[in-house]
Write a protein that holds these residues in place. Structure first.
Motif, PDB file in Angstrom:
ATOM      1  N   PHE B  34      39.859  33.729  54.094  1.00  0.00           N
ATOM      2  CA  PHE B  34      38.328  34.251  54.320  1.00  0.00           C
ATOM      3  C   PHE B  34      38.328  35.742  53.890  1.00  0.00           C
ATOM      4  N   ILE B  35      37.461  35.668  52.597  1.00  0.00           N
ATOM      5  CA  ILE B  35      37.998  36.753  51.834  1.00  0.00           C
ATOM      6  C   ILE B  35      36.607  37.682  51.570  1.00  0.00           C
ATOM      7  N   GLY B  36      36.465  38.865  51.496  1.00  0.00           N
ATOM      8  CA  GLY B  36      35.698  39.684  51.318  1.00  0.00           C
ATOM      9  C   GLY B  36      36.013  41.380  51.610  1.00  0.00           C
ATOM     10  N   HIS B 187      41.088  41.300  52.632  1.00  0.00           N
ATOM     11  CA  HIS B 187      40.482  41.883  51.373  1.00  0.00           C
ATOM     12  C   HIS B 187      41.166  41.752  50.121  1.00  0.00           C
ATOM     13  N   ILE B 188      42.408  41.303  50.245  1.00  0.00           N
ATOM     14  CA  ILE B 188      43.512  41.105  49.396  1.00  0.00           C
ATOM     15  C   ILE B 188      43.516  40.093  48.463  1.00  0.00           C
ATOM     16  N   LEU B 189      42.751  39.873  47.358  1.00  0.00           N
ATOM     17  CA  LEU B 189      42.615  38.383  46.647  1.00  0.00           C
ATOM     18  C   LEU B 189      43.837  37.665  46.656  1.00  0.00           C
ATOM     19  N   SER B 217      39.585  29.497  41.396  1.00  0.00           N
ATOM     20  CA  SER B 217      40.674  30.377  40.698  1.00  0.00           C
ATOM     21  C   SER B 217      39.901  31.103  39.362  1.00  0.00           C
ATOM     22  N   GLY B 218      38.914  30.891  39.174  1.00  0.00           N
ATOM     23  CA  GLY B 218      38.121  31.704  38.254  1.00  0.00           C
ATOM     24  C   GLY B 218      38.185  33.166  38.492  1.00  0.00           C
ATOM     25  N   THR B 219      38.726  33.228  39.694  1.00  0.00           N
ATOM     26  CA  THR B 219      38.697  34.715  40.252  1.00  0.00           C
ATOM     27  C   THR B 219      39.995  35.194  39.717  1.00  0.00           C
ATOM     28  N   GLY B 220      40.937  34.544  38.816  1.00  0.00           N
ATOM     29  CA  GLY B 220      42.064  35.145  38.665  1.00  0.00           C
ATOM     30  C   GLY B 220      42.240  36.497  37.513  1.00  0.00           C
ATOM     31  N   ALA B 221      41.262  37.322  37.650  1.00  0.00           N
ATOM     32  CA  ALA B 221      41.162  38.456  36.814  1.00  0.00           C
ATOM     33  C   ALA B 221      42.264  39.491  37.027  1.00  0.00           C
ATOM     34  N   PRO B 276      41.867  43.359  40.565  1.00  0.00           N
ATOM     35  CA  PRO B 276      40.814  43.747  40.576  1.00  0.00           C
ATOM     36  C   PRO B 276      40.230  44.032  42.223  1.00  0.00           C
ATOM     37  N   ASP B 277      39.512  45.013  42.307  1.00  0.00           N
ATOM     38  CA  ASP B 277      38.822  45.311  43.528  1.00  0.00           C
ATOM     39  C   ASP B 277      37.966  44.077  43.864  1.00  0.00           C
ATOM     40  N   LEU B 278      37.901  43.647  44.979  1.00  0.00           N
ATOM     41  CA  LEU B 278      37.116  42.217  45.323  1.00  0.00           C
ATOM     42  C   LEU B 278      35.609  42.561  44.907  1.00  0.00           C
ATOM     43  N   ASP B 279      35.216  43.878  44.997  1.00  0.00           N
ATOM     44  CA  ASP B 279      33.713  44.104  44.601  1.00  0.00           C
ATOM     45  C   ASP B 279      33.552  43.727  43.365  1.00  0.00           C
ATOM     46  N   GLU B 280      34.698  44.048  42.339  1.00  0.00           N
ATOM     47  CA  GLU B 280      34.512  43.638  40.973  1.00  0.00           C
ATOM     48  C   GLU B 280      34.313  42.338  40.570  1.00  0.00           C
TER      49      GLU B 280
END
Lengths: 261, 293
Positions: B34-36, B187-189, B217-221, B276-280
């Motif tokens: 549960f991430i945010g 909050h840690i991806l 997994s598109g979030t692997g930035a 990256p920060d989650l916000d990013e």
């Protein structure tokens, strides 16, 4: 019973300090009695001639020359104020301290209902107050024996009984307040205890303020009245018990739906 | 049956938003992330599940039981690790673990002993003398010692050193294999990516994405910061580029080999690669929080 045990263990130090302090002061007072007894005639005149101040402490109707007259004023004030402060403080922090110390989250994520938490905490509060009164009474009786006076059983029991009721009433009311508080609450407890004490002093000074005795539990703890009538004022006590019950009911009502942040 | 089922859950603190119309399903046996970002509503959701606060609308169920009506029954089967840990001062770790067990009417000495050993926690210490990390370990054991069917963990790793984090996730994975459902809020991806099979993202009080880790997994930035000069040229997958003569900073989602080849042609004094920060992530993958997978 887990929470009761935990509360008793947790509040042990505070409990011991208050109990020891009150018992110690009471004993000192009792030990002073033989010393002052001789000078009592002069003292009695002095205390009797201070107008409404004399009336405020009921000293116009008490005989300082007898142990029980002396006990009702001096020890009454110590036990009355000390007991009231302890009961108010313990009551007012009982529920709110969990949120103040941020332990509410720990406690309330265990499978215990809010009703059980409130119930066990109330039980712990009552046990502490009862234990304190028994211990103090024991030391008081012991001291009276040590100065070689006969124990005026009926009066002593009535006085101590009245103060026990006073503490229960304040504890009940403060327990109710506790459910509404989130932060530090000591001020509320001390403030309420002190206010009740002074309301009674005012009520003693003038008959116009007599109705205040229906508000303050010190009203039924008046040594002079208890000794003169040989019984407690049931009317004041009935009202007092009602206040305590309202406090406890409010505590349950509020605590069972309180949001824990 | 689902371990957690949340339907249209809304919670306001006065006029302040907590969460709005959250729908979420966590099947039994899942390792769910549960991430945010901070303040998104993660803790509000969890606190509602635990009955610490009451929702304004909607409802939540755990193992098919209502979080308001069956609170105690639910809590008997749940282990909870709060994000901020506070204990009763004056107690020793041992006494606190025992208190927690007896509030559950259980004898957990055997398992708590094993856990203390694994996490290297000295149970004779007083809780107020514990370091932040050790306090957290105590809380972890409180959450695990009664072998709950569902573990709810709110930012569990803050304050734990990397070795302990590894041990902690090792324990979680073992429990998960034995059938425990795990709900990990963070909050840690990378924490979520490495451990969870399913995840949901929350932002500004609403769920903006959910699915399996593969789908997400598109979030692997990576956030790449290079001190020195480099010509990124035709490198694909560069976003949010800030460049000065001495410093180049960008978010990278492309192929790692291409990146290394491009960088090797430059003159580089130092390089940092960070999550990256989650916000990013939200900003770049989900616009302003409107998109959904």
């Amino acid at each position: 019973m887990t929470i009761v045990k935990h509360e008793l263990r947790h509040g042990k130090t505070t409990f011991l300090i208050w109990t020891a302090t009150i018992a110690f002061l009471l004993m000192i007072c009792i030990f002073l009695f033989p010393e002052i007894q001789g000078d009592m005639d002069a003292m009695g005149e002095l205390f009797g001639s201070m107008g409404s101040f004399t009336a405020a402490f009921g000293m116009d109707r008490l005989n300082f020359g007898t142990l029980i007259g002396f006990y009702a004023v001096e020890c009454g004030n110590i036990l009355g104020l000390g007991g009231a402060f302890f009961a108010s403080l313990a009551g007012v922090s009982m529920l709110s301290k969990e949120e103040k110390d941020k332990t509410a989250e720990f406690l309330l994520t265990h499978p215990v209902s809010r009703t059980r938490v409130a119930g066990e905490k109330l039980a712990a509060l009552l046990i502490q107050i009862a234990a304190m009164n028994l211990i103090i009474l024991a030391f008081s009786l012991l001291s009276i024996g040590m100065i070689g006076e006969d124990v005026p059983w009926k009066e002593i029991i009535l006085l101590h009984g009245a103060y026990f009721l006073l503490q229960l009433e304040l504890a009940g009311v403060c327990f109710g307040i506790s459910a509404f508080l989130r932060r530090g609450s000591a001020g509320v407890g001390i403030g309420l205890g002190a206010m009740m004490y002074f309301l009674n002093l005012i009520a003693n000074m003038t008959d116009h303020a007599k109705f205040l005795k229906y508000i303050t539990p010190f009203g039924y703890c008046e040594g002079a009245d208890i000794l003169a009538e040989g019984r407690l004022h049931t009317g004041y006590i009935a009202v007092g018990i009602m206040y305590a019950c309202i406090g406890i009911a409010a505590a349950y009502w509020r605590y069972t739906k309180k949001e824990i942040h | 049956m689902n371990a957690i089922q949340i339907d249209d859950l809304t919670k306001y603190y006065g006029k302040t938003r907590g969460i709005e119309h959250i729908d979420l399903t966590v099947p039994q046996g899942d390792f769910f992330g549960f991430i945010g970002p901070n303040g998104a509503g993660k803790s509000t959701t969890i606190r509602t599940l635990l009955g610490l606060i009451r929702q304004n609308e909607g409802r939540a169920q755990i193992f098919g039981m209502d979080t308001i009506k069956d609170r105690e029954k639910i809590l008997a089967r749940v282990g909870y690790l709060p994000s901020e840990v506070s204990f009763y001062p004056g107690m020793r770790v041992r006494e606190l673990l025992k208190l927690s067990a007896s509030l559950r009417r259980r004898d957990c000495r055997k398992i708590s002993g094993l856990l203390c050993e694994r996490l290297q926690l000295d149970t004779t210490r007083k809780v107020e003398e514990l370091s932040f990390g050790n306090r957290r370990k105590t809380a972890i054991i409180c959450a695990l010692q009664h072998e709950p069917d569902l573990l709810i963990l709110d930012e569990p790793t803050s304050g734990l050193d990397p070795l302990m984090q590894r041990e902690f996730f090792e324990i979680l994975k073992e429990r998960n294999k034995e059938g425990t459902t795990i709900f990990l809020s963070s909050h840690i991806l990378s924490e979520i990516q490495h451990n969870c099979t399913q995840a949901a993202m929350i932002r500004n009080g609403t769920i903006i994405a959910r699915g399996s880790m593969a789908e997400l997994s598109g979030t692997g930035a990576k956030r790449i910061n290079v001190r020195g000069s480099v010509d990124l040229g035709a490198l694909i997958g560069v976003r949010d580029l800030h460049s000065t003569p001495e410093n180049v900073d960008f978010l990278y989602t492309g192929d790692m080999n291409d990146l290394l080849q491009t960088l090797s042609a430059g003159d580089i004094q130092d390089i940092t690669v960070t999550e990256p920060d989650l916000d990013e992530v939200f900003l770049h993958y989900y616009g302003q929080g409107s998109g959904r997978i």
